[in-house]
Design an enzyme around this catalytic site. Structure first.
Site, PDB file in Angstrom:
ATOM      1  N   ASP A   5       0.849  -1.195   0.000  1.00 19.03           N
ATOM      2  CA  ASP A   5       0.000   0.000   0.000  1.00 19.03           C
ATOM      3  C   ASP A   5       0.885   1.245   0.000  1.00 19.03           C
ATOM      4  OD1 ASP A   5      -2.320   1.649   0.170  1.00 19.03           O
ATOM      5  OD2 ASP A   5      -3.324   0.121   1.355  1.00 19.03           O
ATOM      6  N   GLY A  64       4.502   1.253  -1.458  1.00 20.92           N
ATOM      7  CA  GLY A  64       4.654   1.541  -2.880  1.00 20.92           C
ATOM      8  C   GLY A  64       3.329   1.860  -3.529  1.00 20.92           C
ATOM      9  N   ASP A  65       3.404   2.231  -4.786  1.00 27.66           N
ATOM     10  CA  ASP A  65       2.235   2.558  -5.600  1.00 27.66           C
ATOM     11  C   ASP A  65       2.050   1.439  -6.621  1.00 27.66           C
ATOM     12  OD1 ASP A  65       0.448   3.530  -7.550  1.00 27.66           O
ATOM     13  OD2 ASP A  65       1.138   5.592  -7.332  1.00 27.66           O
ATOM     14  N   HIS A  93     -13.598  -1.527  -8.474  1.00 31.73           N
ATOM     15  CA  HIS A  93     -14.827  -0.760  -8.675  1.00 31.73           C
ATOM     16  C   HIS A  93     -14.584   0.744  -8.662  1.00 31.73           C
ATOM     17  CE1 HIS A  93     -14.677  -0.058  -4.321  1.00 31.73           C
ATOM     18  NE2 HIS A  93     -15.554   0.909  -4.519  1.00 31.73           N
ATOM     19  N   ASP A  94     -13.474   1.170  -8.057  1.00 32.38           N
ATOM     20  CA  ASP A  94     -13.217   2.602  -7.883  1.00 32.38           C
ATOM     21  C   ASP A  94     -12.275   3.162  -8.941  1.00 32.38           C
ATOM     22  OD1 ASP A  94     -13.969   4.789  -6.295  1.00 32.38           O
ATOM     23  OD2 ASP A  94     -12.058   4.784  -5.232  1.00 32.38           O
TER      24      ASP A  94
END
Length: 297
Positions: free
Chosen positions: A163, A189-190, A209-210
């Site tokens: 995350d 991290g991304d 979903h986002d």
């Protein structure tokens, strides 16, 4: 009670009776007095000290989601989210604030995610037989609440939470002595940009979903490249029925969403197949989230 709030007696009684009608309180008579007490469900999910409390998620919805519904007419007319009208910021800016700005906002967002993961984690972990997998990576796993349910059910499984750095830094606020974190690790991290941890199983819970279609393409393309044949991908989301009539919580949530959309299980399956994830199994858990397990070919 009316004096303690403070509020009028008649107003308080009407409020309590309405909560009784929702099944969250029980009403009884004790002599000449009327007694209200929590139902079992209220004690389990609404009391903040409960292990399965949704209190954090409810507070987040009250502060960050409900204001969007005060602009429902604009949302319907324009077909766009109303973050800027409700908060004076665009949704992308508000999302960044949730993870990167002040401590209070960050903790509120994480507490909401922790609540949902705590309540749904056991059912998601048990939706399929995951014993063949020895390592897992929960992308966007936040506090590790769901990961703990996976390691509890599968003694030979180790899980890495991947995350944002700001989220990983705050994880200690949600650790309890009762949680076994011996097989749960955190990596910052991304997942759109940085190298992903290697694992036999990847978990995407309340992520797809986002996202816009473009971001879904980026993420699933990266996962497809990362996964060798036999690697698993577990997706946990609210699944619409095939006629997209239920569940109401998903359809109502869609009214306040920014760039993403709610989908049925078959729609998620079609997306996953495009990136080489097949052998798709669907499980309706009866909880807030359902699950899809697929395997990279």
């Amino acid at each position: 009670m009316a004096v303690q709030i403070p509020a009028s007696v008649i107003g308080t009684e009407r409020l309590l009776d309405s909560v009784v009608s929702l099944g969250l309180l029980e009403k009884s008579h004790l002599g000449e007095s009327i007694v209200y007490k929590n139902t079992e469900e209220a004690n389990q999910y609404l009391v903040s000290s409960s292990n399965c409390s949704l209190h954090g998620y409810i507070i987040y919805c009250n502060d960050r989601i409900w204001p969007l519904f005060t602009h429902l007419e604009d949302a319907v007319q324009e077909g766009t989210n109303q973050f800027e009208r409700a908060f004076g910021k665009k949704s992308s800016e508000l999302s960044r604030d949730s993870c990167l700005s002040d401590k209070e906002m960050k903790l509120q967002f994480m507490n909401a995610m922790h609540s949902i993961a705590t309540v749904t984690g056991a059912d998601i972990a048990a939706a399929f037989d995951l014993s063949p997998f020895k390592t897992a990576c929960d992308l966007g796993g936040c506090t590790g609440a769901m990961a703990c349910q996976f390691t509890k059910l599968y003694p030979s499984l180790s899980v890495t939470i991947f995350d944002l750095p700001a989220v990983v830094e705050m994880r200690s606020h949600f650790c309890t002595q009762s949680e076994d974190l011996s097989r749960v690790t955190f990596a910052a991290g991304d997942f759109f940009k940085d190298d992903l941890p290697k694992a036999d199983l990847y978990i995407l819970a309340r992520i797809l979903h986002d996202l816009t279609d473009d971001k879904i393409n980026i993420l699933l393309s990266r996962l497809s490249q990362m996964c060798s044949p036999g690697c698993g991908l577990l997706v946990a989301e609210i699944f619409l029925d095939e006629e997209q009539r239920t569940p109401s919580r998903a359809l109502l949530q869609a009214l306040s969403m920014s760039d993403g959309r709610q989908r049925s299980a078959s729609q998620y399956s079609q997306i996953l197949k495009k990136y080489g994830f097949n052998e798709i199994c669907v499980k309706h858990t009866g909880n807030f989230l359902d699950a899809i397990l697929c395997v990279k070919q």
